[in-house]
Design an enzyme around this catalytic site. Sequence first.
Site, mmCIF file in Angstrom:
data_model
loop_
_atom_site.group_PDB
_atom_site.id
_atom_site.type_symbol
_atom_site.label_atom_id
_atom_site.label_comp_id
_atom_site.label_asym_id
_atom_site.label_seq_id
_atom_site.Cartn_x
_atom_site.Cartn_y
_atom_site.Cartn_z
ATOM 1 N N LYS A 174 12.895 -13.816 -25.355
ATOM 2 C CA LYS A 174 13.479 -14.737 -26.322
ATOM 3 C C LYS A 174 12.380 -15.081 -27.331
ATOM 4 O O LYS A 174 11.227 -15.255 -26.943
ATOM 5 C CB LYS A 174 13.970 -15.996 -25.594
ATOM 6 N N SER A 182 21.303 -21.459 -26.349
ATOM 7 C CA SER A 182 20.510 -20.896 -27.426
ATOM 8 C C SER A 182 19.919 -19.520 -27.115
ATOM 9 O O SER A 182 19.483 -18.827 -28.033
ATOM 10 C CB SER A 182 19.362 -21.844 -27.770
ATOM 11 N N SER A 227 20.965 -23.524 -22.040
ATOM 12 C CA SER A 227 20.706 -22.405 -22.949
ATOM 13 C C SER A 227 20.517 -21.049 -22.290
ATOM 14 O O SER A 227 20.470 -20.031 -22.983
ATOM 15 C CB SER A 227 19.484 -22.701 -23.814
#
Lengths: 485, 479, 93
Positions: A77, A152, A176
């Site tokens: 990420k 997210s 997330s």
Amino acid sequence: MDPFIEINAIRKGLADGEYSSAEITKFYLDRAKKLNSQLNSFISFCEEQAIEQAKNADNKIAEGSSGPITGIPLAHKDIFCTKGITTTCGSRMLENFVAPYDATVVERLNKAGAVTIGKANMDEFAMGSSNENSYFGNTSNPWDTDRVPGGSSGGSAAAVAAGMIPIATGTDTGGSIRQPAAFCGISGLKPTYGRVSRYGMIAFASSLDQAGVLGRSVADICLLLSQFGGPDVLDSTSHPIPDNWLSSNPKLNPTKPEAKITIGLPREYFDQTPNLKSVEIAMRVFENAGCILKEVSLPSTESAIPAYYIIAGAEASTNLSRYDGVRFGYRCQDPESLSDLYQRSRNEGFGKEVKRRILTGTYALSVGYYDAYYLKAQKIRRLIQQDFLEVFNKVDLILCPTSPGVAFKKGALSENPVEMYKQDIFTIPSSLAGLPAMSIPCGFQNNLPIGMQLIAPHFAERKLIEWGHYFQSLTDWHKKVPELS
Amino acid sequence: MHENKWEMVIGLEVHVQLATQSKIFSGAPVKFGEPPNSQACAVDLGLPGVLPVLNEEAVKMAILFGLAIGAKINTHSIFDRKNYFYPDLPKGYQISQFEYPIVGTGSLTIDLENGDSKTIGITRAHLEEDAGKSIHDAYPGMTAIDLNRTGTPLLEIVSDPDLRSPEEASAYFRKLASLVSYLKICDGDMSQGSMRCDANVSIRESGSNKLGQRTEIKNVNSFRFIEKAISYEVNRQITIVESGHLIKQETLLYDSEIDETRPMRSKEYSNDYRYFPDPDLLPLKLSEELINSIKNKLPELPEFRQERFIQEYGLTIYDASWLVEDPELADFFEATTESSNNAKLTANWVMGELIAALNREELKVSESRISPEELAELILRITDGTLSSKLAKTAFEKMWEEEKPVDDIIEIYGLEQVSDDDEIKAIIKEVLESNPKQVEQFRQGKEKVLGFFVGKIMQATNGKANPQQVNTLLRILIK
Amino acid sequence: MPKIDVEHLSRLAQIGLEGEELSELYENLDQIMRMVDQMREIDTTEVEPLAHPLDANQQLRSDVQTEEIDRELNQAMAPLIEDGFYIVPRVVD
């Protein structure tokens, strides 16, 4: 080659000389680049470095000095700092930021011989539940490209679901990892707060943020987590006692982990879910395996969302003060004064949602409102944690839906922040309590995946993993893959 | 100004830079005078993703200080974020302690010029990180930022508003400086800003219990300037109040060059600091064990040492308090006395010649060119009559310059006092014979001419004759 | 619920919001705080605030220099550098 292959199978392929790490790395890079125009799950690729890492891995394999994840391609990420590779955190503010250090998670995975092919898209500063808040464009859900992948860690989830990469790191502050995993039909684990070092992981809300993994299976997740969890001197909030079971890279048995556990079903979570059918089927799987299902109550659940948005907002509002256009990051054109430099750099460098959260948090901490908002939220946080601790006196695990619905259409909620916030109702309470939790595929609704969530007591990752793995040995929802054109 | 009409109420916040090897929250070095931004690591620079990890030594130093002022050590303390934007504050917040500081209420006794002493309450002391430096005059239209100082550990010591004059404020500041050097928790280099002081100043009518509106003078780093800054500020406030105006609460800077305070522009908009517990740092919990182990390491504190100097060495209060202020000087004195066996004479030499020589070359006590043992040798040569006190001064200077022991210096320069009766008698006779007129004058009762003869005799011996002996023998021989 | 002064908040947060965005953020904040206000209904008397999910002690580091500083690397992505200094528009103390 099957792009949806699990890590243990890749390991076998590498060990048997079926292919080299350089070959599979190239394979995933090509596939990911090709699919990226459709899904936008990656913000950047690091091909050169990936090939180099893969070659090193191949050498290790040839020497016989390889470890459990040597040569396995993965994605990070874009919230994890990577030395020499741009780390944007999904923000214009960090469009050109190259960290002079690796996050501890990255460093440990590099050391273990993993191959990083790129950085996954995300909501700006991890603030969002749909990946629509990325400065680099939103990510599409591989199951229906008109829909969001969740957020997210939506880029990581979509990339794994689409077979662009076997596994990816993510972070979870209020859901997330778990919510995008559920939306994309993969597995996602958020460990106990403190299990994984936060060093080099760009902070959103420091008392909630936790790194974890999104993967094709619980077994894959366990393998990756075993390589980067554990204490770190660079993060004083990391738990000083290692999880010996996890760090021993445990072999997971498809047989029942232990006899007769009790699984709690929190009434408040089931009261308001349209997805019940799939989760109910999952409940039967556990029941048939000899688990006892028991209704429990987490009465403070409803106040979790307001408490979360105050606490996360407050922490974020000051975590993000360092983005001031002075030492790194975006600086506005021709500032006339220091205050002009600050105000325009921050206004132009941050997106809307980030500004909303900063202002919410600033408000909650400002003089005259601290007690009514920030302190009140902290007290509610205590009540929420107490709810869980009491329930865990009676049950071993909690089972509930991961999200109130399946992946929604792009744009459906983006104009209404409060409705968007409510998407996190089932993931936020365990985050506030610092508990480990995992989302596992458990069915479909109109060809869109549904996830169920297992929540365990603090540092009981083993229970989550063993039972999650057992569940996946009995079911095959996690083996379904989207059709991509 | 109507001295008696107004009472000053002064409280000081003293920031002490703790003498650690590394910074309070990072492993970067704490060094001064290095190229800009060469001592600031990713954590100090507030780069994305980095985290603070508290330096254990800074915690121990804070505890040691707390124990030395008889304060309660809080076994549970919290680090908070103090939020404000400034370019030399990289994270946009300073990590400090707000509601739960590590050191609670204590006190410090100061000695006043009139010989009285007064106990000043200390509200609290807490740990925090220092900010960087802004340089405003190096580049036109620009401010340059050097973050080397960022993250230097600070102990902020907050006094009660117990101080009633600029002199008391200065004495308190001085006493704190002495204490932290006794504790070896600060290098005490004021010119490098290792101790900085903010003063909260207000006035009220004498006898009133109400506190007046206060102003805060920021960042004064000398004992003398704190006294001058407060004097100036008190006078300013009196003038305002006496002309019927109100004091404005403001933050001031003291300009030592023009001896004036002026409002600080950057603090014009009173800040809402939005303090809250830093989520990157868990509560700091201290065990009684740790606190006790540090208690055992407490050195002898200045007031006890002063008392001991008076009792043990028979020094005056003045000499004793003077000597103990700087622990290194007090150590030097004690080490010298041990060999010289003459405390009073040693005190005179340490406070006189030694300090003068050190000051002349701006040296610290530890950099003295004469060791305590060497000074003791010198003093022994005075007490055994080898050196006259006058020649002893010459010997000291030569020892300082050439860094040789006293006996070598006496030998080389022939400084030994002439104490041989026959030798002195011979010289006296010679002098008397060549000055018959003065001898006659003496015999007629003019006692004054004795001085003339002593001068002549000392001249003839190059000052080496023992003056007492000369006097005695002269009186005999002249008759 | 008192009216939220978004302009004041944006000054505190140093975000130079303007025009439409300012009023839009006001709407958002108003809506968010209305949702947040449901916290008031929860009785929290005698509840200790929880700042951190784990009831743990702070881990300390020993006082040793562990960092080697590479200024060039640290400043490679800085917007404006002069002689090793970070440069901003002139500030008056």
